[in-house]
Scaffold this motif. Structure first.
Motif, mmCIF file in Angstrom:
data_model
loop_
_atom_site.group_PDB
_atom_site.id
_atom_site.type_symbol
_atom_site.label_atom_id
_atom_site.label_comp_id
_atom_site.label_asym_id
_atom_site.label_seq_id
_atom_site.Cartn_x
_atom_site.Cartn_y
_atom_site.Cartn_z
ATOM 1 N N GLY A 154 54.326 50.150 14.235
ATOM 2 C CA GLY A 154 55.548 50.572 14.912
ATOM 3 C C GLY A 154 56.295 49.407 15.553
ATOM 4 N N THR A 155 56.839 49.683 16.714
ATOM 5 C CA THR A 155 57.636 48.675 17.419
ATOM 6 C C THR A 155 56.792 47.762 18.295
ATOM 7 O OG1 THR A 155 58.056 50.231 19.225
ATOM 8 C CG2 THR A 155 59.676 50.163 17.437
ATOM 9 N N GLY A 156 55.499 47.964 18.270
ATOM 10 C CA GLY A 156 54.623 47.096 19.035
ATOM 11 C C GLY A 156 53.878 47.815 20.137
ATOM 12 N N VAL A 157 53.098 47.052 20.860
ATOM 13 C CA VAL A 157 52.267 47.579 21.944
ATOM 14 C C VAL A 157 52.601 46.833 23.225
ATOM 15 C CG1 VAL A 157 49.915 47.773 22.816
ATOM 16 C CG2 VAL A 157 50.385 48.256 20.410
ATOM 17 N N LYS A 158 52.863 47.580 24.278
ATOM 18 C CA LYS A 158 53.139 46.992 25.583
ATOM 19 C C LYS A 158 52.033 47.388 26.550
ATOM 20 C CE LYS A 158 56.522 48.612 28.193
ATOM 21 N NZ LYS A 158 57.887 48.853 28.696
ATOM 22 N N ILE A 159 51.504 46.412 27.243
ATOM 23 C CA ILE A 159 50.416 46.664 28.186
ATOM 24 C C ILE A 159 50.797 46.087 29.542
ATOM 25 C CG2 ILE A 159 47.998 46.147 28.730
ATOM 26 C CD1 ILE A 159 47.385 46.250 25.781
ATOM 27 N N LYS A 160 50.802 46.937 30.556
ATOM 28 C CA LYS A 160 51.203 46.541 31.901
ATOM 29 C C LYS A 160 49.987 46.296 32.785
ATOM 30 C CE LYS A 160 55.466 49.303 31.931
ATOM 31 N NZ LYS A 160 56.222 50.371 32.670
ATOM 32 N N ARG A 161 50.174 45.450 33.763
ATOM 33 C CA ARG A 161 49.163 45.303 34.811
ATOM 34 C C ARG A 161 49.293 46.480 35.774
ATOM 35 N NH1 ARG A 161 46.781 40.118 35.587
ATOM 36 N NH2 ARG A 161 47.890 38.392 34.568
ATOM 37 N N PRO A 162 48.210 47.190 36.029
ATOM 38 C CA PRO A 162 48.273 48.253 37.044
ATOM 39 C C PRO A 162 48.474 47.693 38.450
ATOM 40 C CG PRO A 162 46.368 48.520 35.606
ATOM 41 C CD PRO A 162 46.918 47.161 35.357
ATOM 42 N N VAL A 163 47.978 46.480 38.673
ATOM 43 C CA VAL A 163 48.117 45.796 39.966
ATOM 44 C C VAL A 163 48.512 44.350 39.666
ATOM 45 C CG1 VAL A 163 46.634 47.212 41.435
ATOM 46 C CG2 VAL A 163 45.602 45.489 39.945
ATOM 47 N N PRO A 164 49.267 43.716 40.551
ATOM 48 C CA PRO A 164 49.865 42.427 40.188
ATOM 49 C C PRO A 164 48.924 41.243 40.094
ATOM 50 C CG PRO A 164 50.472 43.049 42.433
ATOM 51 C CD PRO A 164 49.803 44.231 41.835
ATOM 52 N N TRP A 165 47.818 41.249 40.853
ATOM 53 C CA TRP A 165 47.032 40.034 40.967
ATOM 54 C C TRP A 165 45.687 40.119 40.252
ATOM 55 C CZ3 TRP A 165 49.983 36.294 42.307
ATOM 56 C CH2 TRP A 165 50.952 36.448 43.297
ATOM 57 N N ASN A 166 45.294 38.994 39.649
ATOM 58 C CA ASN A 166 43.945 38.828 39.103
ATOM 59 C C ASN A 166 43.405 37.533 39.704
ATOM 60 O OD1 ASN A 166 41.578 38.714 37.662
ATOM 61 N ND2 ASN A 166 42.524 38.748 35.643
ATOM 62 N N TYR A 167 42.528 37.676 40.700
ATOM 63 C CA TYR A 167 42.026 36.546 41.491
ATOM 64 C C TYR A 167 40.770 35.958 40.860
ATOM 65 C CZ TYR A 167 40.026 33.958 45.425
ATOM 66 O OH TYR A 167 39.492 32.977 46.211
ATOM 67 N N TYR A 168 40.536 34.666 41.116
ATOM 68 C CA TYR A 168 39.376 33.995 40.525
ATOM 69 C C TYR A 168 38.824 32.935 41.465
ATOM 70 C CZ TYR A 168 36.680 31.398 36.957
ATOM 71 O OH TYR A 168 35.693 30.774 36.229
ATOM 72 N N GLN A 169 37.515 32.926 41.604
ATOM 73 C CA GLN A 169 36.677 31.939 42.277
ATOM 74 C C GLN A 169 36.178 32.415 43.642
ATOM 75 O OE1 GLN A 169 37.913 27.774 42.330
ATOM 76 N NE2 GLN A 169 39.255 28.168 40.580
ATOM 77 N N ASN A 170 35.127 31.736 44.038
ATOM 78 C CA ASN A 170 34.526 31.860 45.350
ATOM 79 C C ASN A 170 34.626 30.483 45.992
ATOM 80 O OD1 ASN A 170 32.195 31.711 47.321
ATOM 81 N ND2 ASN A 170 31.837 33.784 46.589
ATOM 82 N N VAL A 171 34.603 30.427 47.303
ATOM 83 C CA VAL A 171 34.722 29.126 47.959
ATOM 84 C C VAL A 171 33.564 28.184 47.634
ATOM 85 C CG1 VAL A 171 36.162 29.968 49.845
ATOM 86 C CG2 VAL A 171 33.675 30.046 50.077
ATOM 87 N N VAL A 172 32.446 28.716 47.112
ATOM 88 C CA VAL A 172 31.321 27.847 46.761
ATOM 89 C C VAL A 172 31.208 27.577 45.267
ATOM 90 C CG1 VAL A 172 30.028 28.597 48.791
ATOM 91 C CG2 VAL A 172 29.589 29.687 46.600
ATOM 92 N N THR A 173 32.031 28.244 44.440
ATOM 93 C CA THR A 173 31.998 27.957 43.004
ATOM 94 C C THR A 173 32.333 26.495 42.749
ATOM 95 O OG1 THR A 173 32.986 30.170 42.785
ATOM 96 C CG2 THR A 173 32.635 28.914 40.763
ATOM 97 N N SER A 174 33.164 25.926 43.602
ATOM 98 C CA SER A 174 33.565 24.530 43.451
ATOM 99 C C SER A 174 32.369 23.589 43.502
ATOM 100 C CB SER A 174 34.569 24.149 44.539
ATOM 101 O OG SER A 174 34.010 24.358 45.833
ATOM 102 N N SER A 175 31.316 23.977 44.193
ATOM 103 C CA SER A 175 30.123 23.138 44.273
ATOM 104 C C SER A 175 29.051 23.538 43.267
ATOM 105 C CB SER A 175 29.541 23.186 45.690
ATOM 106 O OG SER A 175 30.381 22.517 46.606
#
Length: 809
Positions: A154-175
């Motif tokens: 058809g004309t394609g598939v559109k997929i929306k984010r239900p919520v705006p943010w996708n966060y990543y990491q912990n303050v200790v992942t850096s170490s």
């Protein structure tokens, strides 16, 4: 010839049309509009141009699949004609292109959505799987050649984010995970992040160089900073004020190199339309501040997991947020970051209350502290939004009751704070706090502690938890996130969690796993599908509410005399309790013998391993299969080793020398055999960790320091005396070849030799003697320089089959 996808996979693009479910009416108040507008401002004003973002998405494609660099066309939806006011991506066909031209059009709000749309198409139309290199890497063999890509109906598939943010990491992942990365590795990670839809990443690299400039402006000397910053592998805890100087000092080479690396990281993140989360001032100051500002309200914190409170790295200093100097330092730090990086974000992390309880529970006082922290941010950036880990509301729930929570959460305007519900996959705070009393929050999966290697997960919680939170009455949920302490393990968990940023409905996990296994290994296999069904109901179905931290006896050997064990300990299952470490650190201890966490039937898991082995001849060339096979074999043998250890302790308690010798031999043999197994896959080797540390050094002195940091973090972790191990020993334990044979094996061997001698001589076990011997060995190993392999040897499938016959059949 590429086999056709199974029916369940072929239908997925059409049955997975995701729609945006509106928030409940209670969330659509005037206040709700206010905070939504504030968050839009945080994201939109600083975005890179559409041309830059389209080029950045094309760069991700080129690095991932250079053979198809011209097969896709990317377009930013500048006028909202595709996505409206939502964040989305749209996949459609490009008609009329000649051979070698673009076949698929991907449109989206930002380059992250473009990359996510590319990933979605490759997954659900081409059967591709993308994971970290250390978990098997990308399976791209199923992509048809250019000019033959599957068309979208058809004309394609559109997929929306239900919520705006996708966060990543912990303050200790850096170490735990990022510490030794160079730009090449960071570039791969940022590509992975974009493909997974991550648009709100923590960006903590290089901040010490910024702090150096800020603190010098307050007349702090280089010598004072040498005593303030931790070593490279311990920077996360120095930043949080848990320790100082341990593993340090930091050379100017390190400071300058990390700052240059951070500028590359931030540049690529912003090109992709991500909104980096930068650090802000939490109050942690060098001891010199006490002399430089004698009237300032500066408090010395208590000891944090040191053996004897050694002042060389214990008991740091914190400047009270109510002091005017706090705002001055916080303002200077924000402005210095803007000077270094440009005006690229308005979202800042601060966790000054994380397991650092305020001196009084008076709400007015707590509110004043929160206001001061925010003022320090906003004075440097008028659009500042405070992003805070919500761990404290769980870890110190006795203090943070409703009045105290409200006082902190409402100390800044609604919309100017985002809370990370850090442990929502196991202990969701949103349910206990009336949705954080109207403050926006992000539903997070914590999943991993210490960067341990352990097969573990709660797929049902991941597949439904974010949906339940978002659709609940009065929800203020604005995102999903992954806040693990360490990465590069359990790819199935991270793939499903990443998809939840684009899913509006709960996932039927059993069906999803069938398509997952097809994509991960590049072909259908009935045995593997059945095996994943078993794993779903066992290893990846932890419902006991206990935070998983790998405490298998091989990698976390009990530092106890057997005389302290209860007489029936081997028949009991220990119920660990949470031990809280100041400023975010979690471990598990039990009142008696520390029992490894076991939440599933090991017999069932072994059945899954047998299915993997039976499928091995068909899948043996797959790197992703090999990784999973080695990991599952390791998991099964390590759980068996736990039982063997307990059998040995029973024999000792019963003064059965022959039984003790039998089980001792089997336990030590298991360590050797698991080491051989791990050596057969590049991703389970100690060598790469050590070599990546040394590769960042610019002098012989730095090389030794960095290697000591790398060796110490994964073993003793922190300080010790001659007869007392570090309180954090084995917290960051790893099932790595080389570490088992050269570190864990000598420890266990020394212990069991002492047990046998105590029976032969009819005297009590000499615990202090073992500790002295073992700790001396450990400290020598930490300072060692012996080389370890960086490439695998041996046939993983043949070794796994052999070990299965030897121990599990």
């Amino acid at each position: 010839m590429r086999p056709p996808p199974p029916p369940s996979l072929a239908l997925l693009p059409f049955v997975l049309l995701l729609v945006l479910i509106p928030l409940p009416p209670a969330a659509a108040t005037a206040a709700g509009h206010t905070w939504r507008e504030a968050l839009r401002t945080a994201a939109g004003r600083r975005a890179a141009s559409p041309a830059v973002q389209e080029g950045a998405a094309a760069g991700v494609l080129h690095r991932l699949l250079p053979s198809h660099a011209h097969s896709f066309r990317f377009q930013i939806d500048t006028k909202g004609g595709v996505c409206g006011e939502s964040s989305c991506f749209r996949i459609s066909n490009v008609d009329g292109s000649g051979r070698g031209g673009a076949e698929i059009m991907i449109q989206g709000t930002t380059a992250v959505e473009l990359a996510s749309g590319l990933h979605w198409y490759l997954k659900y139309w081409c059967g591709v799987h993308i994971s970290w290199d250390k978990t098997g890497g990308a399976q791209l063999a199923s992509v048809p050649s250019p000019g033959s890509l599957p068309r979208v109906n058809g004309t394609g598939v559109k997929i929306k984010r239900p919520v705006p943010w996708n966060y990543y990491q912990n303050v200790v992942t850096s170490s735990y995970s990022f510490v030794w990365w160079d730009w090449r590795r960071w570039e791969k990670e940022i590509d992975w992040m974009a493909l997974q839809g991550i648009n709100l990443p923590l960006a903590f690299t290089g901040q010490e160089a910024v702090w150096q400039k800020v603190f010098k402006s307050f007349n702090v000397s280089d010598r004072d900073l040498d005593d303030f910053f931790g070593g490279p592998a311990f920077l996360a805890w120095a930043r949080m004020g848990n320790l100082h100087a341990w593993g340090g000092p930091l050379s100017q080479n390190w400071l300058d190199g990390q700052l240059a690396l951070q500028k590359k990281i931030l540049s690529r993140m912003t090109e992709l339309g991500m909104v980096p989360v930068l650090p802000s001032f939490s109050g942690n100051v060098p001891v010199a501040f006490k002399k430089l500002f004698p009237s300032a309200n500066i408090t010395r914190l208590g000891e944090w997991n040191t053996v004897d409170g050694d002042p060389r790295w214990c008991c740091t200093y914190i400047l009270d947020p109510s002091d005017a100097l706090f705002i001055d330092v916080g303002h200077a730090f924000i402005r210095q970051q803007i000077k270094e990086y440009g005006d690229i974000t308005s979202i800042y992390n601060c966790d000054t209350f994380n397991e650092n309880t305020p001196p009084t529970n008076e709400p007015a006082y707590i509110s004043s502290l929160g206001s001061a922290i925010y003022e320090a941010m906003s004075s440097g950036n008028k659009d500042a939004v405070w992003l805070m880990q919500g761990w404290l509301f769980y870890s110190d729930a006795a203090f943070w009751k409703e009045p105290q929570m409200k006082a902190l959460l409402h100390s800044v305007p609604i919309g100017k704070m985002i809370v990370l519900d850090l442990f929502a996959d196991v202990k969701p705070v949103w349910k206990m706090s009336s949705q954080f009393y109207g403050v926006p929050y992000i539903w997070c999966m914590l999943h991993n502690f210490g960067g341990n290697i352990e097969m573990y997960g709660i797929l049902d919680s991941i597949s439904s938890g974010p949906i339940d939170a978002r659709t609940s009455y009065g929800s203020t949920m604005v995102g999903v996130g992954m806040t693990m302490e360490g990465i590069e393990h359990n790819p199935v968990v991270f793939e499903l969690m990443s998809e939840m940023s684009f899913r509006s409905q709960k996932v039927e996990v059993e069906d999803w796993l069938k398509s997952y296994s097809y994509r991960r290994y590049g072909q259908s296999n009935v045995k593997i599908e059945k095996a994943w069904g078993v794993l779903y109901h066992t290893i990846y179905n932890c419902t006991d509410g206990i935070a998983d931290h790998n405490r298998d006896y091989i990698v976390e050997f009990p530092d106890m005399s057997p005389s302290s064990f209860s007489s029936h300990f081997s028949k009991q299952r220990g119920m660990p309790i949470v031990r809280k470490h100041p400023r975010f650190f979690l471990s598990e201890v039990s009142a008696n013998l520390p029992h490894p966490h076991l939440w599933y039937s090991t017999n069932e898991a072994v059945k899954a391993l047998e299915l993997f082995l039976n499928a091995g001849n068909d899948l043996s060339k797959s790197l992703t299969f090999r990784y999973d096979l080695v990991d599952l074999t390791r998991q099964s043998l390590s759980k068996l080793a736990n039982k063997v250890y307990l059998d040995a302790m029973d024999s000792y308690k019963n003064k059965n020398s022959s039984g003790l010798n039998f089980h001792t031999k089997k336990f030590l043999e298991l360590i050797v055999d698991i080491d051989i197994l791990l050596a057969s896959d590049d991703n389970f080797l100690l060598g790469p960790w050590l070599e990546s540390a040394k590769s960042l050094a610019m002098s012989e002195e730095e090389r030794k320091q960095y290697e000591w940091n790398a060796r110490t973090q994964v073993t003793m972790w922190y300080d010790n005396t001659k007869t007392e191990q570090s309180h954090l020993h084995d917290y960051a334990n790893k099932f790595w070849s080389g570490l088992l044979k050269n570190y864990y094996l000598p420890r266990a061997s020394k212990y069991f030799t002492g047990l046998s001698r105590s029976l032969q001589e009819n005297r009590s076990f000499q615990l202090e003697e073992w500790r002295r011997d073992w700790i001396s060995y450990s400290n020598e190993w930490q300072s060692g320089e012996e080389l370890y392999p960086v490439k695998a040897k041996g046939d993983a499938l043949a070794i796994s089959k052999s070990l299965f016959r030897k121990y599990l059949s």
